[in-house]
Design an enzyme around this catalytic site. Structure first.
Site, PDB file in Angstrom:
ATOM      1  N   HIS A  86       0.904  -1.259   0.006  1.00 15.29           N
ATOM      2  CA  HIS A  86      -0.069  -0.112  -0.119  1.00 15.29           C
ATOM      3  C   HIS A  86       0.867   1.631   0.294  1.00 15.29           C
ATOM      4  O   HIS A  86       0.312   2.729  -1.336  1.00 15.29           O
ATOM      5  CB  HIS A  86      -0.261   0.293   1.380  1.00 15.29           C
ATOM      6  CG  HIS A  86      -1.930   1.087   1.300  1.00 15.29           C
ATOM      7  ND1 HIS A  86      -3.366   1.111   0.837  1.00 15.29           N
ATOM      8  CD2 HIS A  86      -2.048   2.148   1.954  1.00 15.29           C
ATOM      9  CE1 HIS A  86      -3.746   2.170   0.928  1.00 15.29           C
ATOM     10  NE2 HIS A  86      -2.671   2.876   1.759  1.00 15.29           N
ATOM     11  N   ASN A 126      -1.610   9.099 -11.956  1.00 18.50           N
ATOM     12  CA  ASN A 126      -2.659  10.576 -11.911  1.00 18.50           C
ATOM     13  C   ASN A 126      -1.841  10.065  -9.907  1.00 18.50           C
ATOM     14  O   ASN A 126      -2.834   9.431  -9.369  1.00 18.50           O
ATOM     15  CB  ASN A 126      -3.758  11.279 -12.279  1.00 18.50           C
ATOM     16  CG  ASN A 126      -4.463   9.779 -11.694  1.00 18.50           C
ATOM     17  OD1 ASN A 126      -4.503   8.978 -11.995  1.00 18.50           O
ATOM     18  ND2 ASN A 126      -5.798  10.797 -11.426  1.00 18.50           N
ATOM     19  N   HIS A 139      -0.531   2.678  -8.602  1.00 18.06           N
ATOM     20  CA  HIS A 139      -1.942   1.823  -9.145  1.00 18.06           C
ATOM     21  C   HIS A 139      -1.655   3.159 -10.092  1.00 18.06           C
ATOM     22  O   HIS A 139      -1.300   4.320 -10.604  1.00 18.06           O
ATOM     23  CB  HIS A 139      -2.944   2.023  -9.094  1.00 18.06           C
ATOM     24  CG  HIS A 139      -3.706   2.908  -8.682  1.00 18.06           C
ATOM     25  ND1 HIS A 139      -3.633   3.892  -7.964  1.00 18.06           N
ATOM     26  CD2 HIS A 139      -4.720   3.677  -8.989  1.00 18.06           C
ATOM     27  CE1 HIS A 139      -4.637   5.330  -7.925  1.00 18.06           C
ATOM     28  NE2 HIS A 139      -5.931   5.053  -8.897  1.00 18.06           N
TER      29      HIS A 139
END
Length: 146
Positions: A86, A126, A139
């Site tokens: 994460h 982004n 991601h």
């Protein structure tokens, strides 16, 4: 590379309800997609991209799936998860991890670009709330334009 369609028991893929507008300055088409306002916005718990989450129910190294809140209809928008970690950043993946991501970008770009209804494939990231990223997990996205 690991892939699966979103689970049917959870939130369905949303229709994009996209509207093309002509940019007054550049005279180029611009897509406005109001339906994307309903996507998760920086959830404080239960990251959907972490293993066991909504979009990653099984362990993975890298993973792709069709975006549930697409900017365009017709399975033209995909998500790519770079790592199950994460708090990782792309540069922390190392050469082997980065290679897995780049290979998946190439595989998906080829698959989407081979479609008769696709003229251009864009791979992008982004990153950060400042530019509109709604989930901090590492991601990117792939869009297939007509």
């Amino acid at each position: 590379m690991p892939h699966s369609n979103p689970p049917d028991t959870e939130q369905p893929v949303q229709p994009s309800s996209q509207r093309a507008r002509l940019d007054g300055l550049t005279r180029t088409p611009t897509f406005v997609v109001g339906s994307r306002q309903g996507r998760p916005n920086r959830p404080s718990t239960d990251c959907p991209f972490c293993v066991g989450g909504l979009e990653a129910p099984d362990p993975y190294d890298v993973r792709w799936f069709v975006n549930r809140w697409p900017a365009m209809d017709g399975d033209r928008c995909e998500m790519v998860l770079y790592t199950p970690e994460h708090d990782a950043e792309f540069w922390t993946l190392g050469v082997a991890g980065a290679r897995k991501v780049v290979d998946l970008w190439a595989e998906r770009s080829h698959a989407l670009g081979s479609r008769d209804d696709v003229d251009y494939v864009l791979v992008f990231e982004n990153r950060g709330a400042e530019v509109g990223a709604t989930i901090p997990h590492p991601h990117g996205q792939i869009y297939a334009f007509a």
